[in-house]
Design a protein around this motif. Sequence first.
Motif, PDB file in Angstrom:
ATOM      1  N   GLY A 149       0.801  -1.223   0.000  1.00 19.13           N
ATOM      2  CA  GLY A 149       0.000   0.000   0.000  1.00 19.13           C
ATOM      3  C   GLY A 149       0.830   1.267   0.000  1.00 19.13           C
ATOM      4  O   GLY A 149       0.294   2.365   0.170  1.00 19.13           O
ATOM      5  N   GLU A 150       2.139   1.126  -0.176  1.00 22.99           N
ATOM      6  CA  GLU A 150       3.075   2.250  -0.293  1.00 22.99           C
ATOM      7  C   GLU A 150       3.086   3.131   0.955  1.00 22.99           C
ATOM      8  O   GLU A 150       3.172   4.358   0.879  1.00 22.99           O
ATOM      9  N   ALA A 151       3.030   2.489   2.109  1.00 25.47           N
ATOM     10  CA  ALA A 151       3.121   3.227   3.359  1.00 25.47           C
ATOM     11  C   ALA A 151       4.549   3.704   3.600  1.00 25.47           C
ATOM     12  O   ALA A 151       5.518   3.042   3.223  1.00 25.47           O
ATOM     13  N   ASP A 152       4.668   4.846   4.248  1.00 21.42           N
ATOM     14  CA  ASP A 152       5.965   5.330   4.703  1.00 21.42           C
ATOM     15  C   ASP A 152       6.336   4.734   6.054  1.00 21.42           C
ATOM     16  O   ASP A 152       7.514   4.517   6.347  1.00 21.42           O
ATOM     17  N   VAL A 153       5.313   4.499   6.886  1.00 20.32           N
ATOM     18  CA  VAL A 153       5.510   3.983   8.241  1.00 20.32           C
ATOM     19  C   VAL A 153       4.426   2.957   8.524  1.00 20.32           C
ATOM     20  O   VAL A 153       3.252   3.180   8.193  1.00 20.32           O
ATOM     21  N   VAL A 154       4.806   1.836   9.138  1.00 25.83           N
ATOM     22  CA  VAL A 154       3.836   0.855   9.616  1.00 25.83           C
ATOM     23  C   VAL A 154       3.953   0.773  11.131  1.00 25.83           C
ATOM     24  O   VAL A 154       5.050   0.840  11.689  1.00 25.83           O
ATOM     25  N   VAL A 155       2.807   0.654  11.793  1.00 29.58           N
ATOM     26  CA  VAL A 155       2.749   0.661  13.253  1.00 29.58           C
ATOM     27  C   VAL A 155       2.058  -0.614  13.727  1.00 29.58           C
ATOM     28  O   VAL A 155       1.020  -1.016  13.175  1.00 29.58           O
ATOM     29  N   LEU A 156       2.606  -1.233  14.774  1.00 27.47           N
ATOM     30  CA  LEU A 156       2.109  -2.498  15.312  1.00 27.47           C
ATOM     31  C   LEU A 156       1.524  -2.291  16.704  1.00 27.47           C
ATOM     32  O   LEU A 156       1.782  -1.271  17.343  1.00 27.47           O
ATOM     33  N   PRO A 157       0.761  -3.263  17.222  1.00 28.26           N
ATOM     34  CA  PRO A 157       0.171  -3.123  18.559  1.00 28.26           C
ATOM     35  C   PRO A 157       1.138  -3.509  19.686  1.00 28.26           C
ATOM     36  O   PRO A 157       2.272  -3.932  19.448  1.00 28.26           O
ATOM     37  N   GLU A 158       0.656  -3.382  20.891  1.00 29.00           N
ATOM     38  CA  GLU A 158       1.424  -3.659  22.108  1.00 29.00           C
ATOM     39  C   GLU A 158       1.572  -5.167  22.356  1.00 29.00           C
ATOM     40  O   GLU A 158       0.660  -5.944  22.088  1.00 29.00           O
ATOM     41  N   MET A 159       2.728  -5.558  22.891  1.00 29.12           N
ATOM     42  CA  MET A 159       2.995  -6.925  23.367  1.00 29.12           C
ATOM     43  C   MET A 159       2.604  -7.966  22.316  1.00 29.12           C
ATOM     44  O   MET A 159       2.021  -9.008  22.618  1.00 29.12           O
ATOM     45  N   TRP A 160       2.979  -7.678  21.068  1.00 26.69           N
ATOM     46  CA  TRP A 160       2.524  -8.548  19.988  1.00 26.69           C
ATOM     47  C   TRP A 160       3.266  -9.878  19.925  1.00 26.69           C
ATOM     48  O   TRP A 160       2.793 -10.826  19.280  1.00 26.69           O
ATOM     49  N   ASN A 161       4.394  -9.985  20.583  1.00 30.28           N
ATOM     50  CA  ASN A 161       5.087 -11.281  20.489  1.00 30.28           C
ATOM     51  C   ASN A 161       4.467 -12.347  21.384  1.00 30.28           C
ATOM     52  O   ASN A 161       4.384 -13.522  21.009  1.00 30.28           O
ATOM     53  N   THR A 162       3.974 -11.952  22.552  1.00 26.89           N
ATOM     54  CA  THR A 162       3.489 -12.937  23.518  1.00 26.89           C
ATOM     55  C   THR A 162       2.041 -12.734  23.935  1.00 26.89           C
ATOM     56  O   THR A 162       1.438 -13.635  24.516  1.00 26.89           O
ATOM     57  N   GLY A 163       1.469 -11.536  23.660  1.00 31.10           N
ATOM     58  CA  GLY A 163       0.241 -11.174  24.341  1.00 31.10           C
ATOM     59  C   GLY A 163       0.525 -11.027  25.834  1.00 31.10           C
ATOM     60  O   GLY A 163       1.684 -10.988  26.259  1.00 31.10           O
ATOM     61  N   TYR A 164      -0.553 -10.996  26.630  1.00 34.20           N
ATOM     62  CA  TYR A 164      -0.366 -10.811  28.071  1.00 34.20           C
ATOM     63  C   TYR A 164      -0.194 -12.144  28.811  1.00 34.20           C
ATOM     64  O   TYR A 164      -0.797 -12.371  29.851  1.00 34.20           O
ATOM     65  N   ALA A 165       0.686 -12.985  28.253  1.00 31.67           N
ATOM     66  CA  ALA A 165       1.047 -14.241  28.910  1.00 31.67           C
ATOM     67  C   ALA A 165       2.178 -13.964  29.887  1.00 31.67           C
ATOM     68  O   ALA A 165       3.288 -14.509  29.776  1.00 31.67           O
ATOM     69  N   VAL A 172      -4.598  -4.465   7.839  1.00 28.69           N
ATOM     70  CA  VAL A 172      -3.928  -3.176   7.714  1.00 28.69           C
ATOM     71  C   VAL A 172      -4.902  -2.141   7.172  1.00 28.69           C
ATOM     72  O   VAL A 172      -5.635  -2.408   6.219  1.00 28.69           O
ATOM     73  N   ILE A 173      -4.928  -0.961   7.794  1.00 31.41           N
ATOM     74  CA  ILE A 173      -5.608   0.182   7.192  1.00 31.41           C
ATOM     75  C   ILE A 173      -4.587   1.292   7.004  1.00 31.41           C
ATOM     76  O   ILE A 173      -3.535   1.316   7.675  1.00 31.41           O
ATOM     77  N   PHE A 174      -4.919   2.216   6.106  1.00 26.56           N
ATOM     78  CA  PHE A 174      -3.990   3.283   5.744  1.00 26.56           C
ATOM     79  C   PHE A 174      -4.618   4.642   6.014  1.00 26.56           C
ATOM     80  O   PHE A 174      -5.836   4.810   5.969  1.00 26.56           O
ATOM     81  N   ALA A 175      -3.754   5.608   6.286  1.00 17.82           N
ATOM     82  CA  ALA A 175      -4.206   6.989   6.438  1.00 17.82           C
ATOM     83  C   ALA A 175      -3.092   7.919   5.972  1.00 17.82           C
ATOM     84  O   ALA A 175      -1.906   7.651   6.194  1.00 17.82           O
ATOM     85  N   GLU A 176      -3.494   8.997   5.324  1.00 14.79           N
ATOM     86  CA  GLU A 176      -2.541  10.019   4.917  1.00 14.79           C
ATOM     87  C   GLU A 176      -2.566  11.154   5.922  1.00 14.79           C
ATOM     88  O   GLU A 176      -3.630  11.628   6.314  1.00 14.79           O
ATOM     89  N   ILE A 177      -1.393  11.559   6.359  1.00 19.56           N
ATOM     90  CA  ILE A 177      -1.250  12.639   7.338  1.00 19.56           C
ATOM     91  C   ILE A 177      -0.613  13.837   6.647  1.00 19.56           C
ATOM     92  O   ILE A 177       0.476  13.735   6.071  1.00 19.56           O
ATOM     93  N   ASP A 178      -1.293  14.956   6.692  1.00 15.61           N
ATOM     94  CA  ASP A 178      -0.801  16.191   6.088  1.00 15.61           C
ATOM     95  C   ASP A 178      -0.198  17.065   7.188  1.00 15.61           C
ATOM     96  O   ASP A 178      -0.911  17.743   7.932  1.00 15.61           O
ATOM     97  N   LEU A 179       1.110  17.053   7.292  1.00 11.03           N
ATOM     98  CA  LEU A 179       1.798  17.788   8.355  1.00 11.03           C
ATOM     99  C   LEU A 179       1.657  19.296   8.214  1.00 11.03           C
ATOM    100  O   LEU A 179       1.824  20.033   9.202  1.00 11.03           O
ATOM    101  N   ASP A 180       1.316  19.792   7.031  1.00 13.01           N
ATOM    102  CA  ASP A 180       1.146  21.233   6.854  1.00 13.01           C
ATOM    103  C   ASP A 180      -0.009  21.765   7.687  1.00 13.01           C
ATOM    104  O   ASP A 180      -0.082  22.966   7.964  1.00 13.01           O
TER     105      ASP A 180
END
Length: 261
Positions: free
Chosen positions: A34-50, A232-240
Amino acid sequence: MKIKVALGQFNIQFAQPAANRTRVRELVAAAADGEADVVVLPEMWNTGYALDKLPALADEGGQETLALLQELARQYQVGIVGGSVAVKIGPHFVNRTLVVDPLGNLLGQYDKVHLFGLMAEDQYLQAGNQENYFRLAGVPSASFICYDLRFPEWIRTVARHGTDLLYFPAEWPAVRIPQWEILLRARAVENQCFVVAVNRVGDDPDNHFNGHSLVIDPLGRVIADAGERDGVIFAEIDLDQLGTVRGPIPVFADRRPELYK
């Protein structure tokens, strides 16, 4: 200036790091498609809350996670805010974010500062005490983790450096999701920043999670909401947009920190 962010909201498999690493590979690939510049993941994704299984499951020094994120960043030429993972440091465990640029350089790391007793973090994890301020995709940014969201004094302490974008990976249960949006919108407005927050979906033995990862502009308006689906969802951020918001109401210039005890 505009950047495209990808929010990797997914169903974390409880106590199954290998399966979760496979899913992260898929999500980063989809973000790159999707030609993202940055991808962001959730918390504790390797183990969950184990948390009671961390001696066997936590990533020693965070090295396996870092190697994976660096590999994916280089392969797909994308920046990654690596959510957070359970990391073993000597005899202790931390909830740690790793951030890498498209060349695989480690830009920063952050150990969760505020531990959430309701999910027993204070019994198993060691709290961090350092900021994570970095520049990714050309944007001055900072990251926090989940429960940190409820501490505006901490967010402001970091944001005063001149951040334009705040990242919040989380495992925020569905029962409290109405507060999730309220707090994220407030942090965006009061700090005059964009906010990108990535939650998870699915279930663990004690909680149900319903996603609603969000992108919010500095006026508190929701730009994107991932709903409850895995993917995955995408969003464009306009820093201006920041200039038009900050110019008329210069909250950082108008602060009186000598009174804030």
